[in-house]
Design a protein around this motif. Structure first.
Motif, PDB file in Angstrom:
ATOM      1  N   UNK A   1       9.895  16.900  13.231  1.00 40.25           N
ATOM      2  CA  UNK A   1      10.065  15.977  12.093  1.00 40.25           C
ATOM      3  C   UNK A   1       9.027  14.700  12.616  1.00 40.25           C
ATOM      4  N   UNK A   2       8.915  14.329  13.953  1.00 37.54           N
ATOM      5  CA  UNK A   2       8.030  13.090  14.159  1.00 37.54           C
ATOM      6  C   UNK A   2       6.625  13.684  13.645  1.00 37.54           C
ATOM      7  N   UNK A   3       6.207  14.730  14.019  1.00 33.60           N
ATOM      8  CA  UNK A   3       4.771  15.324  13.611  1.00 33.60           C
ATOM      9  C   UNK A   3       4.758  15.293  11.983  1.00 33.60           C
ATOM     10  N   UNK A   4       5.518  15.574  11.111  1.00 36.17           N
ATOM     11  CA  UNK A   4       5.344  15.425   9.929  1.00 36.17           C
ATOM     12  C   UNK A   4       5.206  13.923   9.380  1.00 36.17           C
ATOM     13  N   UNK A   5       6.227  13.048   9.982  1.00 35.98           N
ATOM     14  CA  UNK A   5       6.209  11.672   9.551  1.00 35.98           C
ATOM     15  C   UNK A   5       4.728  11.154  10.151  1.00 35.98           C
ATOM     16  N   UNK A   6       4.276  11.378  11.258  1.00 36.68           N
ATOM     17  CA  UNK A   6       2.800  10.922  11.735  1.00 36.68           C
ATOM     18  C   UNK A   6       1.535  11.473  10.867  1.00 36.68           C
ATOM     19  N   UNK A   7       1.751  12.821  10.432  1.00 38.22           N
ATOM     20  CA  UNK A   7       0.738  13.285   9.424  1.00 38.22           C
ATOM     21  C   UNK A   7       0.810  12.543   8.170  1.00 38.22           C
ATOM     22  N   UNK A   8       2.125  12.235   7.659  1.00 35.42           N
ATOM     23  CA  UNK A   8       2.137  11.603   6.202  1.00 35.42           C
ATOM     24  C   UNK A   8       1.693  10.137   6.490  1.00 35.42           C
ATOM     25  N   UNK A   9       2.132   9.434   7.577  1.00 41.35           N
ATOM     26  CA  UNK A   9       1.688   8.243   7.802  1.00 41.35           C
ATOM     27  C   UNK A   9       0.197   7.751   8.050  1.00 41.35           C
ATOM     28  N   UNK A  10      -0.452   8.703   8.458  1.00 36.49           N
ATOM     29  CA  UNK A  10      -1.642   8.953   8.729  1.00 36.49           C
ATOM     30  C   UNK A  10      -2.411   9.157   7.422  1.00 36.49           C
ATOM     31  N   UNK A  11      -1.982   9.921   6.703  1.00 40.81           N
ATOM     32  CA  UNK A  11      -2.714  10.111   5.328  1.00 40.81           C
ATOM     33  C   UNK A  11      -2.710   9.087   4.440  1.00 40.81           C
ATOM     34  N   UNK A  12      -1.400   8.315   4.539  1.00 44.31           N
ATOM     35  CA  UNK A  12      -1.262   7.114   3.798  1.00 44.31           C
ATOM     36  C   UNK A  12      -2.121   5.965   4.073  1.00 44.31           C
ATOM     37  N   UNK A  13      -2.374   5.799   5.325  1.00 43.78           N
ATOM     38  CA  UNK A  13      -3.324   4.906   5.670  1.00 43.78           C
ATOM     39  C   UNK A  13      -4.785   5.092   5.461  1.00 43.78           C
ATOM     40  N   UNK A  14      -5.061   6.376   5.617  1.00 50.02           N
ATOM     41  CA  UNK A  14      -6.290   6.895   5.080  1.00 50.02           C
ATOM     42  C   UNK A  14      -6.466   6.787   3.566  1.00 50.02           C
ATOM     43  N   UNK A  15      -5.795   6.911   2.809  1.00 51.53           N
ATOM     44  CA  UNK A  15      -6.023   6.933   1.198  1.00 51.53           C
ATOM     45  C   UNK A  15      -5.986   5.327   1.062  1.00 51.53           C
ATOM     46  N   UNK A  16      -5.184   4.536   1.705  1.00 45.90           N
ATOM     47  CA  UNK A  16      -5.078   3.204   1.544  1.00 45.90           C
ATOM     48  C   UNK A  16      -6.605   2.541   1.734  1.00 45.90           C
ATOM     49  N   UNK A  17      -6.978   3.040   2.968  1.00 44.31           N
ATOM     50  CA  UNK A  17      -8.369   2.409   3.333  1.00 44.31           C
ATOM     51  C   UNK A  17      -9.406   2.860   2.303  1.00 44.31           C
ATOM     52  N   UNK A  18      -9.551   4.187   1.869  1.00 46.27           N
ATOM     53  CA  UNK A  18     -10.375   4.556   0.906  1.00 46.27           C
ATOM     54  C   UNK A  18     -10.348   3.672  -0.434  1.00 46.27           C
ATOM     55  N   UNK A  19      -9.161   3.563  -0.771  1.00 45.86           N
ATOM     56  CA  UNK A  19      -8.854   2.713  -2.143  1.00 45.86           C
ATOM     57  C   UNK A  19      -9.341   1.193  -2.077  1.00 45.86           C
ATOM     58  N   UNK A  20      -9.137   0.864  -0.921  1.00 49.51           N
ATOM     59  CA  UNK A  20      -9.741  -0.877  -0.493  1.00 49.51           C
ATOM     60  C   UNK A  20     -11.173  -0.755  -0.560  1.00 49.51           C
ATOM     61  N   UNK A  21     -11.882   0.246  -0.102  1.00 49.98           N
ATOM     62  CA  UNK A  21     -13.287   0.048   0.056  1.00 49.98           C
ATOM     63  C   UNK A  21     -14.076   0.632  -1.534  1.00 49.98           C
ATOM     64  N   UNK A  22     -13.226   1.455  -2.218  1.00 52.26           N
ATOM     65  CA  UNK A  22     -13.679   1.807  -3.507  1.00 52.26           C
ATOM     66  C   UNK A  22     -13.853   0.763  -4.372  1.00 52.26           C
ATOM     67  N   UNK A  23     -12.615  -0.502  -4.218  1.00 52.88           N
ATOM     68  CA  UNK A  23     -12.554  -1.290  -5.254  1.00 52.88           C
ATOM     69  C   UNK A  23     -13.419  -2.563  -5.073  1.00 52.88           C
ATOM     70  N   UNK A  24     -14.079  -2.611  -3.849  1.00 61.20           N
ATOM     71  CA  UNK A  24     -15.044  -3.705  -3.560  1.00 61.20           C
ATOM     72  C   UNK A  24     -16.047  -3.719  -4.883  1.00 61.20           C
ATOM     73  N   UNK A  25     -16.346  -5.060  -5.108  1.00 64.51           N
ATOM     74  CA  UNK A  25     -17.398  -5.362  -6.097  1.00 64.51           C
ATOM     75  C   UNK A  25     -18.755  -4.650  -5.769  1.00 64.51           C
ATOM     76  N   UNK A  26     -19.391  -4.210  -6.562  1.00 63.54           N
ATOM     77  CA  UNK A  26     -20.576  -3.447  -6.297  1.00 63.54           C
ATOM     78  C   UNK A  26     -21.729  -4.515  -6.265  1.00 63.54           C
ATOM     79  N   UNK A  27     -22.633  -4.591  -5.528  1.00 60.61           N
ATOM     80  CA  UNK A  27     -23.741  -5.461  -5.636  1.00 60.61           C
ATOM     81  C   UNK A  27     -24.488  -5.267  -7.022  1.00 60.61           C
ATOM     82  N   UNK A  28     -25.238  -6.303  -7.414  1.00 58.16           N
ATOM     83  CA  UNK A  28     -26.143  -6.165  -8.606  1.00 58.16           C
ATOM     84  C   UNK A  28     -27.296  -5.699  -8.155  1.00 58.16           C
ATOM     85  N   UNK A  29     -27.901  -4.506  -8.808  1.00 58.85           N
ATOM     86  CA  UNK A  29     -29.212  -4.186  -8.637  1.00 58.85           C
ATOM     87  C   UNK A  29     -30.021  -4.685  -9.567  1.00 58.85           C
ATOM     88  N   UNK A  30     -31.221  -5.352  -8.973  1.00 54.83           N
ATOM     89  CA  UNK A  30     -32.013  -5.966  -9.707  1.00 54.83           C
ATOM     90  C   UNK A  30     -33.039  -4.998 -10.527  1.00 54.83           C
TER      91      UNK A  30
END
Length: 176
Positions: A1-30
């Motif tokens: 059960x600990x392994x399932x919790x660790x995998x779930x927790x790791x997946x949650x952190x990974x998705x949160x990280x991707x979400x944060x980086x994808x929401x950053x404002x994009x730089x204006x291209x000249x």
């Protein structure tokens, strides 16, 4: 059960990280400035030539108002206008607006049913009903004089219902 919790927790952190980086404002291209476009030479608009003036222009004759209005009918023993009378009154309003200073007499009539006193009162109420309609349509109330005739001036015989219906009326006349 600990392994399932660790995998779930790791997946949650990974998705949160991707979400944060994808929401950053994009730089204006000249973007490069668009290539200049040469302005077209102004085109002179040709104005239409006015039609040749006629030697004599006759003024349009003003149509004289037609105040010959009748057939303003009422319900039995009532000052309520029949719906068939509305179009006649609308025509009256249009004609009266052509000559706003003209004074009118509204002659109310009734059939011979009922007492003479009641018929006189009813004929006055009918004339007032027509006046209210005309005033609500925008005409000046001071241009109208009310006269009740009761049953004294029938236009048809009071022996039949058709005749009595014709006698329940208001007539509009010019006040001389």
């Amino acid at each position: 059960m600990n392994i399932t919790k660790n995998l779930l927790f790791s997946a949650l952190i990974g998705l949160s990280t991707l979400t944060i980086y994808s929401c950053k404002a994009k730089k204006m291209i000249a973007k490069p400035d668009p290539a200049p476009v040469a302005k077209p030479a102004p085109v002179e608009e040709k104005k239409p030539t006015p039609p040749p003036a006629k030697e004599e222009e006759k003024p349009v004759p003003v149509e004289k108002p037609n105040f010959n209005l009748d057939n303003i009918q009422f319900e039995f023993n009532s000052a309520v206008l029949k719906t068939s009378s509305f179009s006649i009154l609308d025509k009256a309003v249009a004609e009266m607006k052509k000559s706003p200073d003209t004074k009118f007499i509204l002659n109310g009539h009734s059939s011979a049913e009922g007492t003479p006193e009641h018929n006189m009162s009813l004929s006055i109420d009918r004339a007032n009903s027509v006046k209210s309609y005309l005033v609500n349509a925008g005409l000046n109330a001071s241009n109208f004089k009310i006269v009740g005739h009761g049953e004294k001036e029938p236009v048809s015989s009071n022996d039949s219902e058709e005749g009595r219906m014709l006698n329940r009326r208001t007539e509009i006349k010019i006040d001389n």
